[in-house]
Design an enzyme around this catalytic site. Structure first.
Site, PDB file in Angstrom:
ATOM      1  N   LYS A   1      10.496 -41.574  21.921  1.00 10.73           N
ATOM      2  CA  LYS A   1      10.158 -42.838  21.261  1.00 10.73           C
ATOM      3  C   LYS A   1       9.864 -42.543  19.793  1.00 10.73           C
ATOM      4  O   LYS A   1       9.050 -41.683  19.468  1.00 10.73           O
ATOM      5  CB  LYS A   1       8.940 -43.483  21.919  1.00 10.73           C
ATOM      6  CG  LYS A   1       8.708 -44.920  21.506  1.00 10.73           C
ATOM      7  CD  LYS A   1       9.752 -45.864  22.097  1.00 10.73           C
ATOM      8  CE  LYS A   1       9.325 -46.457  23.415  1.00 10.73           C
ATOM      9  NZ  LYS A   1      10.412 -47.120  24.124  1.00 10.73           N
TER      10      LYS A   1
ATOM     11  N   PHE B   1      17.937 -30.801 -22.243  1.00 12.00           N
ATOM     12  CA  PHE B   1      19.087 -30.433 -21.407  1.00 12.00           C
ATOM     13  C   PHE B   1      20.288 -30.202 -22.311  1.00 12.00           C
ATOM     14  O   PHE B   1      20.825 -31.141 -22.900  1.00 12.00           O
ATOM     15  CB  PHE B   1      19.382 -31.508 -20.349  1.00 12.00           C
ATOM     16  CG  PHE B   1      20.454 -31.093 -19.369  1.00 12.00           C
ATOM     17  CD1 PHE B   1      20.301 -29.954 -18.580  1.00 12.00           C
ATOM     18  CD2 PHE B   1      21.618 -31.831 -19.227  1.00 12.00           C
ATOM     19  CE1 PHE B   1      21.283 -29.560 -17.679  1.00 12.00           C
ATOM     20  CE2 PHE B   1      22.609 -31.442 -18.327  1.00 12.00           C
ATOM     21  CZ  PHE B   1      22.440 -30.305 -17.552  1.00 12.00           C
TER      22      PHE B   1
ATOM     23  N   ARG C   1      13.898 -35.639 -23.854  1.00 11.71           N
ATOM     24  CA  ARG C   1      14.242 -36.730 -22.932  1.00 11.71           C
ATOM     25  C   ARG C   1      13.087 -36.966 -21.967  1.00 11.71           C
ATOM     26  O   ARG C   1      12.184 -36.141 -21.830  1.00 11.71           O
ATOM     27  CB  ARG C   1      15.523 -36.407 -22.151  1.00 11.71           C
ATOM     28  CG  ARG C   1      15.437 -35.175 -21.271  1.00 11.71           C
ATOM     29  CD  ARG C   1      16.684 -35.026 -20.369  1.00 11.71           C
ATOM     30  NE  ARG C   1      16.478 -33.944 -19.403  1.00 11.71           N
ATOM     31  CZ  ARG C   1      17.290 -33.670 -18.377  1.00 11.71           C
ATOM     32  NH1 ARG C   1      18.383 -34.389 -18.175  1.00 11.71           N
ATOM     33  NH2 ARG C   1      17.023 -32.677 -17.546  1.00 11.71           N
TER      34      ARG C   1
ATOM     35  N   THR D   1      10.987 -42.742  27.436  1.00 11.66           N
ATOM     36  CA  THR D   1      10.481 -42.831  26.066  1.00 11.66           C
ATOM     37  C   THR D   1       9.213 -43.681  26.037  1.00 11.66           C
ATOM     38  O   THR D   1       8.317 -43.429  25.237  1.00 11.66           O
ATOM     39  CB  THR D   1      11.543 -43.420  25.121  1.00 11.66           C
ATOM     40  OG1 THR D   1      11.798 -44.778  25.448  1.00 11.66           O
ATOM     41  CG2 THR D   1      12.831 -42.614  25.164  1.00 11.66           C
ATOM     42  N   ASP D   2       9.132 -44.653  26.933  1.00  5.69           N
ATOM     43  CA  ASP D   2       7.931 -45.485  26.987  1.00  5.69           C
ATOM     44  C   ASP D   2       6.696 -44.653  27.332  1.00  5.69           C
ATOM     45  O   ASP D   2       5.603 -44.895  26.818  1.00  5.69           O
ATOM     46  CB  ASP D   2       8.129 -46.586  28.037  1.00  5.69           C
ATOM     47  CG  ASP D   2       7.001 -47.600  28.028  1.00  5.69           C
ATOM     48  OD1 ASP D   2       7.002 -48.447  27.116  1.00  5.69           O
ATOM     49  OD2 ASP D   2       6.127 -47.524  28.911  1.00  5.69           O
TER      50      ASP D   2
ATOM     51  N   ASN E   1      17.060 -37.259  -9.969  1.00  9.47           N
ATOM     52  CA  ASN E   1      16.782 -37.413 -11.401  1.00  9.47           C
ATOM     53  C   ASN E   1      16.804 -38.901 -11.715  1.00  9.47           C
ATOM     54  O   ASN E   1      17.866 -39.507 -11.829  1.00  9.47           O
ATOM     55  CB  ASN E   1      17.852 -36.658 -12.201  1.00  9.47           C
ATOM     56  CG  ASN E   1      17.450 -36.462 -13.644  1.00  9.47           C
ATOM     57  OD1 ASN E   1      16.590 -37.181 -14.157  1.00  9.47           O
ATOM     58  ND2 ASN E   1      18.060 -35.490 -14.312  1.00  9.47           N
TER      59      ASN E   1
ATOM     60  N   HIS F   1      17.033 -41.412 -13.878  1.00  8.21           N
ATOM     61  CA  HIS F   1      17.426 -41.461 -15.280  1.00  8.21           C
ATOM     62  C   HIS F   1      16.719 -42.590 -16.034  1.00  8.21           C
ATOM     63  O   HIS F   1      16.686 -43.724 -15.577  1.00  8.21           O
ATOM     64  CB  HIS F   1      18.934 -41.651 -15.395  1.00  8.21           C
ATOM     65  CG  HIS F   1      19.730 -40.571 -14.730  1.00  8.21           C
ATOM     66  ND1 HIS F   1      19.564 -39.232 -15.000  1.00  8.21           N
ATOM     67  CD2 HIS F   1      20.701 -40.616 -13.780  1.00  8.21           C
ATOM     68  CE1 HIS F   1      20.402 -38.524 -14.265  1.00  8.21           C
ATOM     69  NE2 HIS F   1      21.099 -39.331 -13.511  1.00  8.21           N
TER      70      HIS F   1
END
Lengths: 304, 304, 304, 304
Positions: free
Chosen positions: B12, B166, B183, B57-58, B258, B260
């Site tokens: 679950k 960069f 930057r 799953t329960d 990144n 921008h």
């Protein structure tokens, strides 16, 4: 203290590109989301601040757009292979490229009874409506020698309103679930399938578009035709159906959230709910995942 | 035709649980999203429709809630270890459990000048506002012998408004990017780090909460203090800083989009943009991923 | 057949702008999402294809960026007023402008023990972490004469883990809810409040930033200090508290989804759940909406 | 100090309901998201903590499910009218009900070549795939006398790859946009349209499902057939087309974000981009909104 740099990759993600091909009044469009990830001799970029081996992510974006012009988009897979080969073969420090492509499908707008008034409008071949059905996915990896193609889809939502049971399971001290002999089975399919294609010289590429349509069809049919005792069983049936019908595929992985539809208790209102009224739940959900592959094939599709 | 069943798991997902601990008027809360994935002798479930080895799953959901009551939530990691051990040790067909936990943080609402009018209100210890900062994550895997803990965070958004450059990168025929000497560097951190802890008998668990706070702090400090020539360099600095300061961690993996921020061209309006006005873009984005690990350690955190 | 053109407006939406102010090493940032909507003599644009009265949406975007440079961003409200006045006063066919602004908050990254190694790093004033708390909102409307300012917030998530009851309600044939004498009350606040400010000549603008902080504080305190018999009662208390403490505000509207936290039934497992373990549900949810305003004021904040 | 309580409403939002109708092996499903908002004599609920006039939101949820069983779901509009009438007519303190319905469409999974092996499988009438196309919306308001129905759709994404221009607009000092004589026009349609239907005794309900299909068709055709000089012009053409063809509708409101597709500059790579390669942008976007209505009708659909 210096530490080891392990697996690393970089590139421009989610380049949204629409490629129009015009043949007179009739246009064709392909609408893609392309993500690039490159690896190679990139230790210095991380360690010393030298970018001498770094092809900028901006350049990888430009390349996607330029390649769409130069070569068109025959299919997501073909386009991805072209890009992956370029980045590795034409950029010495780059040794591995992974291209991921999503494709969004558009239909033509039908004009049964044409009322357009502008010149040349008798044949409208440039108007589209997005189908918004499942997203087609593709991942191409090229390492300088081999090409590996894993295609797939996501957001394909399906439902059987009967022919599903669930009983005979383990009952431990935390089990309260009642056994079900007629339930709704609904899921949102995420599937990935690997092709045998390796990109060797002279090897013929599959017809990627036709292969996609056929894999999708076989999964849908297997979902509809399987009388289900568990979503796991349906998963295995879907994977097997694809392998039995599509020789070009040798491994299938499925992620199937169990989109629970709970029968609403209407007894307090003096009403009987004969499998007619369901509450569609969001969370929690069961999540069933698994791989089916041909004998002798080493599965490679990673767990999500 | 029968095919091989490969890796499979189920359980679950996204059990949303809030655990309140009341000590008089002062409450503590932990707010978690817990996902369970189990593997084991499950071939029959897929192949024959027999659910005899299937814990529903329960039931796994019920167990999460019952364990929260029985043992409390000391930390996401501790809680996940308890659950993983239970599913494997107490359910014979289950051989492996993976528990994923997300945690959402709440702060107390400050009442500097208490105006409450109900009895006992002089000390309000039950009112909270969600911090909505990064999500804390944790993944615990137990296979009957070893425990592996990978903790992490996501959605931690950071920005340096200067001290980032960069330049000096590869220029090929598709390169148009101009070199940048000042930057904005912004990213939305997704981090995962593996602990040396293996759950051996008698082994002391780390102080998971304190470890989390410290790892987060060191990553933030490294981000702020690194004069950056590439996001890759910043990534390596962040991973290294954690390893240098936290002995309990032996591997760090980071995914750094990144985000921008493009300088807006204001010249057409007779204005100079001296690094003051930026457009924050959504897509495309660079995506930088990498692992840093101690010498001699085999990295295990998978690529996303 | 021609039909009437009714209310219409247009502009560029979601201009994402980051404004940096640099005072030596110490930077200040404001991070906004600005949407412009203009109305006026625009019938021809719709009816004849003439764009002679149409200021392009692209121009409205450029204006947002240029104004950020020219005037800075004192506050979302002040910035919105400047823009709204410009579009109407300087563009004859435009008679009404509505500016919507969202603001995202950033904190400085704290460096308690500075380890930076680059020159000038002794005082790091350019590194930020996004708080990701509630989003601050503002809507400014200017029609050539009056300015109307409605500020607000969204995604402020709060919880009281006790001091909430709900009983004594109508029971009709579809009622099954059990009365509650101690429940969790949690909501995700969306609030909007209108200022008395009308932009008349010589009228002083409120201190928008301080007003925002105070309105937010009073809402949080009212939420925490109210012993609640319904979310409606809490809503009214929150609105009243703002009006009682902030003279510049004359109307408050709140949308409060009841984020249900259901007590988990642990009895099947032999455990008593003494208000300790809750399941946090997504959907369905109660939704409580209402306006509180001063006597004599005609409320104007629209229903969502 | 006491303040005025203004407009207020409450109810259970986003009740997710699937209604199955079984006719032998052939099932029909309707998949809805129903939100209830009630108003009336609710001052005490806000002011005194008395809930004597409050029908719990939980009861409104139960009613939605019980009504789906009792009356089925003929259409979202018909179902909403039944619910709205019930809440007002059968609950004395409630004077106004607003029901909002979203509908999600499913198609049958086609099994061209039936391979199912279970008994009765020759005709599979219970397997569906969600179309994921636009969402159909409906809002029904009943005040004890009149019924008002506003239907609509959202997330209908359309594109013309040519036959769109934009030029001849205002150029002010912040204008840099170049005039376009052949551009892509793409938008994600949100539409709402009001019916003349008022729910008077003996008044015939429109065929809601057929009306929806026809309104959608006319909007799509108008979009495709309009040679566009602005998105405003296209908006007006779409609204007019609906009014000209559907007598039951007397007002249409459209919200059309201009999903910009920017022609990529390929000149730096020695390539000409002859309207073939576009970048699909997310934000910022133009947003064009407007109402078209019949003469003599007072428009009521609110601005979003």
């Amino acid at each position: 203290m210096a530490h080891q740099l392990g697996q690393n990759q970089y590139g421009k993600a989610e380049n949204r590109i629409v490629r129009v091909t015009r043949t007179g009044n009739r246009h064709e469009i392909r609408d893609l989301n392309v993500s690039v990830a490159l690896s190679g001799d990139l230790d210095d970029v991380h360690l010393t601040g030298s970018n001498a081996n770094c092809l900028p992510t901006d350049t990888t974006k430009n390349t996607v757009f330029a390649y769409a012009k130069k070569f068109g988009v025959q299919s997501p897979e073909n386009f991805g292979i072209l890009l992956a080969r370029h980045f590795v073969d034409d950029t010495p420090p780059i040794h591995r490229a992974r291209i991921r492509v999503e494709e969004y499908v558009w239909d033509r707008i039908e004009i049964p009874d044409n009322k357009a008034r502008f010149i040349g409008s008798e044949e409208i071949g440039h108007s589209f409506v997005r189908r918004n059905t499942e997203v087609r996915t593709s991942e191409i990896v090229y390492d300088g020698t081999n090409v590996q193609v894993i295609s797939g889809l996501k957001d394909l939502v399906v439902m059987n309103s009967t022919n599903s049971e669930f009983w005979g399971y383990i009952k431990d001290e935390y089990t309260t679930l009642k056994e079900a002999y007629d339930r709704i089975l609904a899921t949102q399919v995420t599937a990935r399938w690997k092709f045998g294609f390796s990109g060797a010289e002279g090897e013929q590429e599959p017809n990627w578009d036709r292969s996609y349509q056929q894999v999708r069809k076989h999964m849908l049919e297997a979902f509809a035709e399987t009388y289900s005792y568990s979503l796991q069983q349906t998963l295995y049936a879907m994977g097997t159906r694809v392998l039995n019908n599509r020789a070009e595929v040798d491994e299938v992985r499925l992620e199937l959230p169990n989109k629970h539809h709970f029968l609403v208790d209407l007894e307090p209102f003096g009403l009987e709910n004969d499998n007619e009224v369901y509450y569609a739940a969001d969370r929690m959900y069961g999540l069933i995942e698994g791989t089916v592959h041909r004998e002798g094939v080493t599965p490679v599709i990673p767990v999500a």
